[in-house]
Design a protein around this motif. Structure first.
Motif, PDB file in Angstrom:
ATOM      1  N   SER A 107      -7.970   8.080   7.853  1.00 17.12           N
ATOM      2  CA  SER A 107      -8.950   7.039   7.536  1.00 17.12           C
ATOM      3  C   SER A 107      -8.384   6.040   6.529  1.00 17.12           C
ATOM      4  O   SER A 107      -8.598   4.821   6.649  1.00 17.12           O
ATOM      5  N   MET A 108      -7.633   6.535   5.552  1.00 20.81           N
ATOM      6  CA  MET A 108      -6.995   5.653   4.571  1.00 20.81           C
ATOM      7  C   MET A 108      -5.982   4.739   5.249  1.00 20.81           C
ATOM      8  O   MET A 108      -5.893   3.543   4.929  1.00 20.81           O
ATOM      9  N   ILE A 109      -5.218   5.305   6.180  1.00 20.20           N
ATOM     10  CA  ILE A 109      -4.229   4.505   6.913  1.00 20.20           C
ATOM     11  C   ILE A 109      -4.916   3.404   7.711  1.00 20.20           C
ATOM     12  O   ILE A 109      -4.488   2.237   7.701  1.00 20.20           O
ATOM     13  N   GLU A 110      -5.981   3.766   8.397  1.00 23.94           N
ATOM     14  CA  GLU A 110      -6.720   2.794   9.203  1.00 23.94           C
ATOM     15  C   GLU A 110      -7.230   1.640   8.348  1.00 23.94           C
ATOM     16  O   GLU A 110      -7.137   0.464   8.734  1.00 23.94           O
ATOM     17  N   THR A 111      -7.743   1.962   7.164  1.00 25.81           N
ATOM     18  CA  THR A 111      -8.272   0.934   6.267  1.00 25.81           C
ATOM     19  C   THR A 111      -7.175   0.007   5.770  1.00 25.81           C
ATOM     20  O   THR A 111      -7.339  -1.219   5.749  1.00 25.81           O
ATOM     21  N   MET A 112      -6.035   0.570   5.368  1.00 22.22           N
ATOM     22  CA  MET A 112      -4.948  -0.270   4.856  1.00 22.22           C
ATOM     23  C   MET A 112      -4.294  -1.108   5.944  1.00 22.22           C
ATOM     24  O   MET A 112      -3.837  -2.222   5.678  1.00 22.22           O
ATOM     25  N   LEU A 113      -4.244  -0.584   7.156  1.00 21.00           N
ATOM     26  CA  LEU A 113      -3.698  -1.379   8.256  1.00 21.00           C
ATOM     27  C   LEU A 113      -4.540  -2.624   8.508  1.00 21.00           C
ATOM     28  O   LEU A 113      -4.021  -3.677   8.891  1.00 21.00           O
ATOM     29  N   GLY A 147       0.826  -1.193   0.000  1.00 19.72           N
ATOM     30  CA  GLY A 147       0.000   0.000   0.000  1.00 19.72           C
ATOM     31  C   GLY A 147       0.864   1.250   0.000  1.00 19.72           C
ATOM     32  O   GLY A 147       1.933   1.279   0.611  1.00 19.72           O
ATOM     33  N   VAL A 148       0.397   2.290  -0.703  1.00 23.28           N
ATOM     34  CA  VAL A 148       1.081   3.574  -0.722  1.00 23.28           C
ATOM     35  C   VAL A 148       0.048   4.679  -0.513  1.00 23.28           C
ATOM     36  O   VAL A 148      -0.913   4.784  -1.286  1.00 23.28           O
ATOM     37  N   ILE A 149       0.239   5.482   0.533  1.00 20.77           N
ATOM     38  CA  ILE A 149      -0.659   6.604   0.811  1.00 20.77           C
ATOM     39  C   ILE A 149       0.162   7.888   0.771  1.00 20.77           C
ATOM     40  O   ILE A 149       1.009   8.125   1.632  1.00 20.77           O
ATOM     41  N   LEU A 150      -0.092   8.711  -0.239  1.00 19.44           N
ATOM     42  CA  LEU A 150       0.640   9.962  -0.400  1.00 19.44           C
ATOM     43  C   LEU A 150      -0.104  11.106   0.288  1.00 19.44           C
ATOM     44  O   LEU A 150      -1.197  10.924   0.817  1.00 19.44           O
ATOM     45  N   LYS A 151       0.471  12.300   0.261  1.00 21.60           N
ATOM     46  CA  LYS A 151      -0.186  13.452   0.901  1.00 21.60           C
ATOM     47  C   LYS A 151      -1.414  13.896   0.122  1.00 21.60           C
ATOM     48  O   LYS A 151      -2.374  14.416   0.691  1.00 21.60           O
ATOM     49  N   THR A 152      -1.365  13.721  -1.177  1.00 18.93           N
ATOM     50  CA  THR A 152      -2.495  13.994  -2.061  1.00 18.93           C
ATOM     51  C   THR A 152      -2.133  13.446  -3.425  1.00 18.93           C
ATOM     52  O   THR A 152      -0.966  13.147  -3.701  1.00 18.93           O
ATOM     53  N   LEU A 153      -3.126  13.305  -4.294  1.00 20.57           N
ATOM     54  CA  LEU A 153      -2.866  12.926  -5.681  1.00 20.57           C
ATOM     55  C   LEU A 153      -3.249  14.063  -6.624  1.00 20.57           C
ATOM     56  O   LEU A 153      -3.229  13.910  -7.842  1.00 20.57           O
ATOM     57  N   SER A 154      -3.583  15.213  -6.040  1.00 18.27           N
ATOM     58  CA  SER A 154      -4.138  16.311  -6.834  1.00 18.27           C
ATOM     59  C   SER A 154      -3.193  17.501  -6.968  1.00 18.27           C
ATOM     60  O   SER A 154      -3.604  18.647  -6.890  1.00 18.27           O
ATOM     61  N   SER A 155      -1.903  17.226  -7.139  1.00 13.94           N
ATOM     62  CA  SER A 155      -0.959  18.310  -7.411  1.00 13.94           C
ATOM     63  C   SER A 155       0.125  17.779  -8.334  1.00 13.94           C
ATOM     64  O   SER A 155       0.337  16.568  -8.445  1.00 13.94           O
ATOM     65  N   GLU A 156       0.814  18.693  -8.994  1.00 15.67           N
ATOM     66  CA  GLU A 156       1.831  18.284  -9.961  1.00 15.67           C
ATOM     67  C   GLU A 156       2.951  17.497  -9.285  1.00 15.67           C
ATOM     68  O   GLU A 156       3.378  16.449  -9.784  1.00 15.67           O
ATOM     69  N   TYR A 157       3.425  17.994  -8.151  1.00 17.05           N
ATOM     70  CA  TYR A 157       4.517  17.309  -7.470  1.00 17.05           C
ATOM     71  C   TYR A 157       4.168  15.849  -7.189  1.00 17.05           C
ATOM     72  O   TYR A 157       4.950  14.934  -7.481  1.00 17.05           O
ATOM     73  N   ASN A 199      -5.415  -7.329   5.318  1.00 19.55           N
ATOM     74  CA  ASN A 199      -4.373  -8.353   5.459  1.00 19.55           C
ATOM     75  C   ASN A 199      -3.675  -8.694   4.145  1.00 19.55           C
ATOM     76  O   ASN A 199      -2.617  -9.322   4.152  1.00 19.55           O
ATOM     77  N   SER A 200      -4.258  -8.302   3.013  1.00 18.04           N
ATOM     78  CA  SER A 200      -3.608  -8.581   1.729  1.00 18.04           C
ATOM     79  C   SER A 200      -2.437  -7.645   1.469  1.00 18.04           C
ATOM     80  O   SER A 200      -1.572  -7.928   0.636  1.00 18.04           O
ATOM     81  N   ILE A 201      -2.392  -6.524   2.188  1.00 24.17           N
ATOM     82  CA  ILE A 201      -1.287  -5.566   2.039  1.00 24.17           C
ATOM     83  C   ILE A 201      -0.146  -5.966   2.969  1.00 24.17           C
ATOM     84  O   ILE A 201      -0.310  -6.005   4.187  1.00 24.17           O
ATOM     85  N   LYS A 202       1.003  -6.241   2.391  1.00 27.74           N
ATOM     86  CA  LYS A 202       2.121  -6.811   3.150  1.00 27.74           C
ATOM     87  C   LYS A 202       3.112  -5.780   3.676  1.00 27.74           C
ATOM     88  O   LYS A 202       3.943  -6.090   4.520  1.00 27.74           O
ATOM     89  N   ALA A 203       3.045  -4.555   3.178  1.00 27.54           N
ATOM     90  CA  ALA A 203       3.877  -3.459   3.671  1.00 27.54           C
ATOM     91  C   ALA A 203       3.186  -2.164   3.272  1.00 27.54           C
ATOM     92  O   ALA A 203       2.479  -2.116   2.262  1.00 27.54           O
ATOM     93  N   LEU A 204       3.390  -1.113   4.064  1.00 27.65           N
ATOM     94  CA  LEU A 204       2.680   0.140   3.830  1.00 27.65           C
ATOM     95  C   LEU A 204       3.646   1.320   3.787  1.00 27.65           C
ATOM     96  O   LEU A 204       4.460   1.508   4.694  1.00 27.65           O
ATOM     97  N   VAL A 205       3.555   2.108   2.712  1.00 28.61           N
ATOM     98  CA  VAL A 205       4.349   3.324   2.534  1.00 28.61           C
ATOM     99  C   VAL A 205       3.442   4.527   2.754  1.00 28.61           C
ATOM    100  O   VAL A 205       2.355   4.602   2.170  1.00 28.61           O
ATOM    101  N   ILE A 206       3.871   5.477   3.583  1.00 27.44           N
ATOM    102  CA  ILE A 206       3.057   6.645   3.899  1.00 27.44           C
ATOM    103  C   ILE A 206       3.883   7.919   3.758  1.00 27.44           C
ATOM    104  O   ILE A 206       5.048   7.962   4.151  1.00 27.44           O
TER     105      ILE A 206
END
Length: 321
Positions: free
Chosen positions: A85-91, A40-50, A94-101
């Motif tokens: 909330s996204m972090i809570e869901t990915m935690l 899993g990968v949770i970024l700060k947002t997906l709505s900016s150029e950076y 069980n199919s997600i074996k590692a999480l990047v935040i």
């Protein structure tokens, strides 16, 4: 004879079935039914150029490594509850074996993580999590210092500068402030004003309008990101002034501003590399392999001299996303 033959056929069928089941359960990465390890990968947002560059790197790694990536990000960089909330869901998945935040509020994110057994990695922005596997990103203070040094070289000894930060207390913004300040002051430029604009160009423009009135001796602007550098530049231009303006991130728009002469320079990170290397490290961790606790993705000061070449590189990265 017939009984013996029938028993042999039945035994062979059972053995074949058992082997087939074993290949499905034991021969797949992370126990996924489709054979792909999932992170899993949770970024700060997906709505900016950076963040589009970071996401492009994530997707490139997903393809190259043959894994599955659950990629998410909240609506904005102030949508703290949405990210939590996204972090809570990915935690809980069980199919997600590692999480990047990439944490919006590092302390809040650490509280969300608690004592999870899931391997946790941070990208772009670090967090004080005791069980952290790795931080993948820029050494922000070191990178910003190079930008401050360049600004001081252009401005000359005795100049005054304003720092326009993102959110005060944010690890990334604070580190960049320290780096820019060190680089400027090492070159004889004093930071006389510190302001914050939440990472937004329009707010930075308003901040700069006030600075131009309250601190007329300021001739250098250093900003936490390219959007705020551009916002400050709009106010400087409207006031009919010529100032040295240095941003941070090296996004396409920021580099184009250097080419156009809107800003003087930008400190370019490698957001594509961050996304790619974060997935790469997460996959290694999920497989039980060791990774470095800090993976520095580097930085480059972009000026008129190298801006054209760097812009071409960015366009190539986005084209492959």
């Amino acid at each position: 004879m017939k009984k013996t033959l029938l028993a042999g056929l039945l035994s062979g069928a059972l053995l074949l079935s058992a082997c087939s089941m074993g290949a499905t359960e034991g021969g797949t990465s992370g126990g996924e039914a489709d054979g792909k390890l999932k992170v899993g990968v949770i970024l700060k947002t997906l709505s900016s150029e950076y963040w589009s560059y970071v996401a492009a790197g994530v997707k490139a790694a997903e393809k190259d490594l043959g894994v599955e990536v659950a990629l998410q990000g909240p609506a904005s960089e102030t949508a703290y509850d949405e990210q939590n909330s996204m972090i809570e869901t990915m935690l809980a998945d069980n199919s997600i074996k590692a999480l990047v935040i990439s944490p919006l509020q590092p302390d809040s994110v650490v509280s969300m993580l608690g004592d999870t057994d899931k391997p946790i990695l941070f990208v772009d922005t670090d967090a004080p999590y005791d069980k952290k596997v790795s931080y993948i990103g820029t050494g922000n203070e070191t990178a910003a210092k190079t930008g401050g040094e360049y600004a001081a070289e252009v401005a000359g000894d005795g100049a005054e500068a304003v720092w326009i930060g993102g959110v005060k207390g944010n690890t990334t913004s604070d580190d960049r402030e320290a780096g820019f300040t060190a680089g400027l002051e090492g070159g004889g430029v004093k930071v006389t004003v510190q302001q914050y604009a939440e990472g937004l160009g329009d707010k930075a423009a308003s901040v700069m309008e006030n600075v131009l009135t309250s601190s007329p001796n300021v001739s250098v602007v250093v900003a936490n990101n390219d959007d705020m550098a551009a916002g400050a530049a709009r106010s400087v231009k409207a006031a009919g002034k010529d100032m040295i303006i240095v941003g941070f991130d090296g996004i396409k728009a920021g580099v184009q501003n250097v080419i156009d002469g809107t800003v003087t320079a930008t400190v370019a990170q490698d957001p594509f590399g961050m996304g790619y290397k974060a997935v790469e490290a997460a996959v290694k961790t999920a497989k039980g392999e060791s990774v470095e606790d800090f993976i520095d993705t580097g930085s480059t000061v972009i000026t008129k001299d190298n801006a054209e070449d760097y812009l071409a590189k960015l366009e190539e990265q986005l084209a492959g996303a």
